[in-house]
Design an enzyme around this catalytic site. Structure first.
Site, mmCIF file in Angstrom:
data_model
loop_
_atom_site.group_PDB
_atom_site.id
_atom_site.type_symbol
_atom_site.label_atom_id
_atom_site.label_comp_id
_atom_site.label_asym_id
_atom_site.label_seq_id
_atom_site.Cartn_x
_atom_site.Cartn_y
_atom_site.Cartn_z
ATOM 1 N N LEU A 1 72.589 -93.971 -18.975
ATOM 2 C CA LEU A 1 72.028 -93.166 -20.052
ATOM 3 C C LEU A 1 71.891 -91.706 -19.627
ATOM 4 O O LEU A 1 71.664 -91.404 -18.465
ATOM 5 C CB LEU A 1 70.644 -93.715 -20.439
ATOM 6 C CG LEU A 1 70.603 -95.152 -20.961
ATOM 7 C CD1 LEU A 1 69.163 -95.605 -21.091
ATOM 8 C CD2 LEU A 1 71.340 -95.268 -22.281
ATOM 9 N N ASP B 1 71.773 -98.009 -14.850
ATOM 10 C CA ASP B 1 70.624 -97.154 -14.527
ATOM 11 C C ASP B 1 69.675 -97.812 -13.521
ATOM 12 O O ASP B 1 68.591 -97.293 -13.265
ATOM 13 C CB ASP B 1 69.848 -96.827 -15.809
ATOM 14 C CG ASP B 1 70.645 -95.948 -16.756
ATOM 15 O OD1 ASP B 1 70.940 -94.795 -16.370
ATOM 16 O OD2 ASP B 1 70.988 -96.413 -17.849
ATOM 17 N N GLU C 1 61.902 -96.892 -10.309
ATOM 18 C CA GLU C 1 60.520 -96.550 -10.620
ATOM 19 C C GLU C 1 60.118 -96.953 -12.032
ATOM 20 O O GLU C 1 58.958 -97.289 -12.296
ATOM 21 C CB GLU C 1 60.289 -95.048 -10.442
ATOM 22 C CG GLU C 1 58.848 -94.630 -10.717
ATOM 23 C CD GLU C 1 58.646 -93.136 -10.601
ATOM 24 O OE1 GLU C 1 57.748 -92.739 -9.842
ATOM 25 O OE2 GLU C 1 59.378 -92.368 -11.260
ATOM 26 N N ASP C 2 61.073 -96.957 -12.946
ATOM 27 C CA ASP C 2 60.752 -97.252 -14.340
ATOM 28 C C ASP C 2 60.395 -98.716 -14.576
ATOM 29 O O ASP C 2 59.860 -99.061 -15.627
ATOM 30 C CB ASP C 2 61.915 -96.861 -15.249
ATOM 31 C CG ASP C 2 62.075 -95.355 -15.355
ATOM 32 O OD1 ASP C 2 61.048 -94.656 -15.421
ATOM 33 O OD2 ASP C 2 63.221 -94.884 -15.364
ATOM 34 N N ARG D 1 67.761 -101.163 -20.639
ATOM 35 C CA ARG D 1 67.123 -101.248 -19.324
ATOM 36 C C ARG D 1 66.117 -102.387 -19.216
ATOM 37 O O ARG D 1 65.545 -102.604 -18.139
ATOM 38 C CB ARG D 1 66.444 -99.915 -18.986
ATOM 39 C CG ARG D 1 67.407 -98.727 -18.971
ATOM 40 C CD ARG D 1 66.825 -97.537 -18.267
ATOM 41 N NE ARG D 1 66.579 -97.846 -16.863
ATOM 42 C CZ ARG D 1 65.878 -97.064 -16.052
ATOM 43 N NH1 ARG D 1 65.338 -95.942 -16.519
ATOM 44 N NH2 ARG D 1 65.690 -97.402 -14.786
ATOM 45 N N ARG E 1 60.144 -92.723 -24.352
ATOM 46 C CA ARG E 1 60.270 -94.019 -23.679
ATOM 47 C C ARG E 1 58.939 -94.763 -23.550
ATOM 48 O O ARG E 1 58.922 -95.931 -23.181
ATOM 49 C CB ARG E 1 60.871 -93.814 -22.289
ATOM 50 C CG ARG E 1 62.246 -93.156 -22.282
ATOM 51 C CD ARG E 1 63.346 -94.104 -22.715
ATOM 52 N NE ARG E 1 64.666 -93.499 -22.572
ATOM 53 C CZ ARG E 1 65.376 -93.499 -21.458
ATOM 54 N NH1 ARG E 1 64.891 -94.069 -20.359
ATOM 55 N NH2 ARG E 1 66.576 -92.946 -21.430
ATOM 56 N N HIS F 1 60.737 -87.804 -19.224
ATOM 57 C CA HIS F 1 59.542 -88.479 -18.704
ATOM 58 C C HIS F 1 58.485 -87.458 -18.303
ATOM 59 O O HIS F 1 58.801 -86.324 -17.947
ATOM 60 C CB HIS F 1 59.883 -89.326 -17.470
ATOM 61 C CG HIS F 1 60.577 -90.614 -17.755
ATOM 62 N ND1 HIS F 1 61.704 -91.025 -17.075
ATOM 63 C CD2 HIS F 1 60.314 -91.604 -18.649
ATOM 64 C CE1 HIS F 1 62.092 -92.208 -17.511
ATOM 65 N NE2 HIS F 1 61.263 -92.580 -18.481
ATOM 66 N N CYS G 1 62.272 -91.217 -9.334
ATOM 67 C CA CYS G 1 62.923 -92.336 -10.032
ATOM 68 C C CYS G 1 63.524 -93.357 -9.072
ATOM 69 O O CYS G 1 63.689 -94.526 -9.426
ATOM 70 C CB CYS G 1 64.052 -91.807 -10.911
ATOM 71 S SG CYS G 1 63.625 -90.417 -11.957
#
Length: 260
Positions: free
Chosen positions: A24, A66, A71-72, A91, A137, A168, A255
């Protein structure tokens, strides 16, 4: 006594997959180069390990371009880990892939189950609270569910707002120490960091705001000399990492790891 906001003994990373060009991005500025990204990833892992921390390197996930942005997928706290619910549908599967590793590392692993969404890139844990930025997000329902879980572990959570057009919350800020935050001027202008010591990135170097304080080091993207000089003068030990290819996928230093 260890400060869990920036002093860590472990980190989890994931090597980039050959499918990264399908990742993305808000703006197409070219495809990342896998070989270059792997080289930068190795430098990143080496910097983390140089502090004495254990780094768990997970294998690439070809189905999730991705997935190196681990971290996400979770929030790691001393009491346990909380699995996130990403706002990008492509994701969502990354969380299930991360869960087994976190269950090996933690006795207590909880999850944001929805219907809201939240990603780790919108969460900044400081020495006194958890700041969560609403963004494209991360929505109000996701923030509320995280707040409920975190409160059981004694954390105060404060909802703030990510600037328009910024992916973010932590794209524009990072923790330097328990009371010091590196931020863009546009984010600091919102007043969200009142009561903290705030260091501003240099004008034109807004992309330098996403760093990580990891034990004695601050890892930052290379190519932002004025911000690097400012942090050096402020007494921080800087390690610059090539972020050219990650930046093509809207990624940065925070990230690329889960830290605990």
């Amino acid at each position: 006594m260890r400060n869990p906001a920036f002093e860590f003994t472990r980190a989890i990373t994931r090597r980039p997959a050959s499918t990264i060009a399908q990742g993305l991005r808000a703006e197409d500025i070219g495809n990342p180069d896998l070989e270059s990204m792997l080289k930068a990833h190795a430098a990143y892992v080496a910097a983390l390990r140089s502090t004495g921390a254990e780094v768990i390197e997970l294998d690439p996930l070809e189905a999730y371009p991705d997935a190196q942005f681990v971290e996400d997928t979770a929030l790691c706290l001393p009491q346990g880990a909380i699995l996130m619910r990403p706002g990008a549908p492509s994701r969502l599967g990354e969380v299930a892939e991360m869960a087994p590793t976190l269950r090996v590392c933690y006795d207590d692993v909880r999850a944001v189950t929805g219907p809201g969404h939240i990603e780790g890139g919108d969460i900044l844990v400081t020495g006194r609270e958890i700041l969560v930025g609403r963004s494209d997000r991360t929505d109000a329902a996701g923030v509320a569910e995280l707040a409920e879980i975190a409160s059981e572990w004694g954390y105060a959570l404060r909802e703030v707002f990510t600037p328009e057009g910024v992916l973010h919350f932590k794209t524009d800020c990072s923790l330097m120490d328990a009371e010091t935050i590196l931020s863009t001027k546009r984010l600091d202008a919102s007043g969200c960091f009142e009561g903290y010591r705030v260091l501003h990135v240099a004008e034109g170097e807004e992309a330098a705001a996403n760093t990580i304080r990891f034990n004695n080091l601050v890892l930052m993207a290379a190519g932002f000399p004025r911000t690097a000089e400012m942090l050096d003068n402020a007494g921080f030990e800087i390690v610059e990492i090539d972020n050219t290819d990650c930046a093509k996928l809207d990624g940065g230093m925070s990230c690329l790891s889960l830290r605990f």
